[in-house]
Each structure stands twice: as C-alpha cells, then as structure tokens.
Design a protein around this motif. Structure first.
Motif, PDB file in Angstrom:
ATOM      1  N   TYR A   5      41.947  41.546  40.188  1.00 23.95           N
ATOM      2  CA  TYR A   5      41.949  42.220  38.897  1.00 23.95           C
ATOM      3  C   TYR A   5      40.686  41.894  38.100  1.00 23.95           C
ATOM      4  N   PHE A   6      40.024  42.913  37.614  1.00 25.60           N
ATOM      5  CA  PHE A   6      38.973  42.785  36.601  1.00 25.60           C
ATOM      6  C   PHE A   6      39.200  43.921  35.615  1.00 25.60           C
ATOM      7  N   PRO A   7      38.982  43.683  34.322  1.00 25.68           N
ATOM      8  CA  PRO A   7      39.259  44.739  33.345  1.00 25.68           C
ATOM      9  C   PRO A   7      38.380  45.977  33.556  1.00 25.68           C
ATOM     10  N   PHE A   8      37.196  45.765  34.152  1.00 25.95           N
ATOM     11  CA  PHE A   8      36.207  46.855  34.212  1.00 25.95           C
ATOM     12  C   PHE A   8      36.201  47.602  35.537  1.00 25.95           C
ATOM     13  N   THR A   9      37.055  47.211  36.479  1.00 29.98           N
ATOM     14  CA  THR A   9      37.103  47.937  37.758  1.00 29.98           C
ATOM     15  C   THR A   9      38.548  48.258  38.110  1.00 29.98           C
ATOM     16  N   HIS A  44      24.298  31.134  37.945  1.00 33.15           N
ATOM     17  CA  HIS A  44      23.479  32.341  38.127  1.00 33.15           C
ATOM     18  C   HIS A  44      24.236  33.380  38.930  1.00 33.15           C
ATOM     19  N   GLN A  45      24.034  34.626  38.558  1.00 32.05           N
ATOM     20  CA  GLN A  45      24.734  35.718  39.231  1.00 32.05           C
ATOM     21  C   GLN A  45      23.768  36.776  39.712  1.00 32.05           C
ATOM     22  N   VAL A  46      24.222  37.519  40.706  1.00 31.90           N
ATOM     23  CA  VAL A  46      23.617  38.821  40.965  1.00 31.90           C
ATOM     24  C   VAL A  46      24.769  39.805  40.926  1.00 31.90           C
TER      25      VAL A  46
HETATM   26  N1  PHE Z   1      31.706  40.238  36.271  1.00 31.01           N
HETATM   27  C1  PHE Z   1      32.558  39.589  37.246  1.00 31.01           C
HETATM   28  C2  PHE Z   1      32.489  38.088  37.041  1.00 31.01           C
HETATM   29  O1  PHE Z   1      31.586  37.620  36.397  1.00 31.01           O
HETATM   30  C3  PHE Z   1      32.160  39.922  38.647  1.00 31.01           C
HETATM   31  C4  PHE Z   1      32.387  41.374  38.985  1.00 31.01           C
HETATM   32  C5  PHE Z   1      31.382  42.276  38.783  1.00 31.01           C
HETATM   33  C6  PHE Z   1      33.575  41.817  39.483  1.00 31.01           C
HETATM   34  C7  PHE Z   1      31.563  43.611  39.088  1.00 31.01           C
HETATM   35  C8  PHE Z   1      33.791  43.101  39.796  1.00 31.01           C
HETATM   36  C9  PHE Z   1      32.784  44.010  39.595  1.00 31.01           C
HETATM   37  O2  PHE Z   1      33.302  37.359  37.518  1.00 31.01           O
END
Ligand code: PHE
Length: 345
Positions: free
Chosen positions: A250-254, A210-212
């Motif tokens: 690193y994340f592709p979306f940030t 589960h995530q927030v």
């Molecule tokens: N979506 C990422 C993950 O599931 C978490 C994340 C969310 C990271 C938003 C950076 C910004 O691991």
C-alpha cells in the motif's frame, strides 16, 4: 695592528663574489675555518690592553658577522641551484607520487542505477530538499490527518494546519509532482536525491538516506510495463538470472501498489542472514500512479496512466557489499571509503 688587518680583510670580503661552490668553500676555510683568519685574530685579541679590547671587541665581532653573512648568502644560492640541477637533470629519479581519491559507494551505486535507466530513455530530474506539504504529501494523495502520513516520520520546519507545513522531504516523489505540474506527458524520468525521516540513528536506520525514484506516464502504460522495466533493471544491476517477485502493498499515491523482492544476492536464494533465511530481499516499492495524483497535477487520468517506483540507494549498496552499519555511509572514515575504487573517475 689588528684594526689594520680587519680593514683590509673587510674590503676583500666586500668584493668577494664566488663563481661556484668550491670557491665559496675556500673562502669559508680561509676566514671561518678552525685555523682561519678570524680564529687567528681572536687569538691576537687576547694579547691587547684592556682599553684596546673595549674598542676592538666590537669591531672584531662585526667583522666575523660580515664574513658569516657573506658565506650564508652564497651558500643558499648555490644549494638551491644544485637542487634544481639534480631534479631537472636526472630523469631516472622516481616521479612524485600523487594519490587519487575514490568515489563514495553511494555515488557509485547511484550512477550505476542512473546509467541503466538512461539506456531505457529515462531522464534525471531533481528538486528541493525542503518541501511544502503539497508536494511531499497532499498532491500525492495523503489526505490531511490521514494515518498514511505517519508512515514516514517527518522533520517539520514549520508546522501549522497541514496545508502550509514546510518539511524536509521524506521521499523524492515530491520531484515527480513538480515534474508533472510543470510539464506535459509523456514523462519518463528518475529522481535521485537525499531524503529525511525522523528516526533514531542506529546501525539499521538513519535520519537521512538516499533514494532513486522513477516515473513513467504516457497513454496505455500498464502494470506489465512496470514489471518488465523493473525486471530488466534488476538483470542489469545484479546480473542475468536474478529472480524477482511482487507482493501486494500500500502507498497512498499508487493503486495497485506492490513491493518488489529479488532473489538474495548474497546466498543466491539458499538462505542467509541478509535475507533472514527466506531467499528473498525487498528492494523497492512501486505501483500504478493513482488517478487522484494525476488529476492533482493537472493530468487527464482518463487519457494517461503511468507507473512509479522508489528504492533506497543504501539498501542497494548493502546488497552489493554487505555493509553491516548504515552509519558508515556518512562518517567519512577514509578507511571505509578507500575500499571503493571506481573505474570511472
Ligand atoms: N515514495 C515511496 C517511499 O519513499 C516509494 C515509492 C515510490 C513507492 C513510488 C511506490 C511508488 O517509500
């Protein structure tokens, strides 16, 4: 002789209607008691001729059943009456106990996280657990065939060329995409929910968790806002004085991206198994939303900036209660669940 007696008693029994349990008991002793009428009739029966026996046997048995039925009928009524009289009348009797369930530990933690962000003006957003490629990957700047997609082992429901793939969402960032596509900035929301990854189940990994996640988009949102928001969140969740540090990631979306550590909640930074003797534990990923993502969702990236973050609820719960086996969260063992009594029901 016997037949006549039976006829007479039978009429008497028919009309008998006791007013209370004492009268019924008198009846029982008189007819069905060890020195009662029926016993006596059976004694007399022994002395009659075999021909008479054949007829009388049946009559006598029916008579006995009649007396028994009458007794049973009233006994039931009087028993039920005395039971209600007892419970209605005696207010000193102990009340009937009832047990209250307890909230699941993951719900407790999720609610706590939601509460903190609500106080900062974040709203709660939800979305589907079955997602298409666009919302889970492409809009979030995961290029097709890019190794970044391997970062999150995915359960595919339909796998074709990439664009029309359908999968169980691997993160709730997909809800951020839906929110941005369907609305106009500013956005300030958190996205709690269940996510799925193709992992072998063990004490330390599960195929769902589960995530927030959170998203804040407006004019002039900076990395300083991200740091301050998350710093405040940690102070609220784990108490004043909890330290934070950001490591580049690193994340592709940030872009830029970071992982945030906090001083170990178990040993307070002294070093223990939980923090692998470093004094720090990672709790979330975060970063400034990549302009490509904003554009993919129809938002002018020259005008708006924003930050996003995401954390695992199991991980946060673990740092609160030191739960050594992730599987406990989904096994529904009441011996585990009962330990988490909440104040708020
Ligand atoms: N979506 C990422 C993950 O599931 C978490 C994340 C969310 C990271 C938003 C950076 C910004 O691991």
């Amino acid at each position: 002789m016997i037949q006549e007696q039976i006829n007479q008693y039978s009429l008497e029994i028919d009309e008998f209607s006791p007013a209370n349990a004492a009268e019924l008991e008198e009846f029982r002793i008189r007819f069905l008691g060890t020195k009662g009428i029926i016993k006596d009739l059976f004694e007399q029966f022994k002395t009659v001729t075999p021909e008479e026996k054949r007829v009388l046997g049946k009559v006598l048995n029916e008579f006995k059943q009649q007396a028994e039925a009458k007794h049973a009928e009233f006994k039931e009524a009087f028993d039920a009456e005395s039971q209600t009289a007892k419970t209605e009348g005696d207010l000193t009797l102990p009340g009937e106990g009832y047990s209250v369930g307890s909230r699941h530990p993951l719900s407790l933690v999720r609610n706590e996280i939601i509460d903190i962000f609500k106080r900062l003006g974040f709203v709660v957003a939800e979305g589907p657990e079955i997602e298409d490629d666009w919302h889970n990957f492409s809009a979030l700047n995961f290029p097709e065939e890019h190794p970044a997609r391997d970062m999150q082992d995915t359960f595919f429901i339909k796998k074709n060329t990439g664009k029309d793939d359908i999968a169980l969402r691997t993160h709730t960032s997909s809800v951020q995409v839906r929110m941005m596509e369907n609305g106009k900035p500013p956005f300030r929301a958190i996205m709690p929910g269940r996510v799925y990854r193709n992992e072998a189940i063990s004490a330390r990994a599960h195929c769902f968790f589960h995530q927030v996640e959170g998203l804040y988009i407006d004019e002039n949102v900076s990395f300083a806002d991200l740091k301050q928001t998350l710093y405040h969140f940690v102070q609220e969740l784990y108490g004043e004085g909890t330290k934070v540090r950001f490591r580049p990631s690193y994340f592709p979306f940030t872009e830029p991206s970071a992982e945030m550590d906090i001083s170990c909640t178990i040993c307070k930074g002294a070093g223990c198994n939980m923090c692998k003797h470093t004094g720090w534990v990672e709790i979330l990923g975060c970063g400034m939303v990549d302009p490509n993502v904003l554009e993919n969702c129809g938002i002018d990236s020259k005008k708006f900036t924003g930050f996003a973050f995401g954390m695992g609820i199991e991980r946060i719960a673990n740092l609160k209660w030191v739960i050594r086996d992730l599987r406990l969260f989904s096994e529904n063992d009441v011996r585990f669940l009962r330990q988490f009594k909440s104040e708020i029901i």
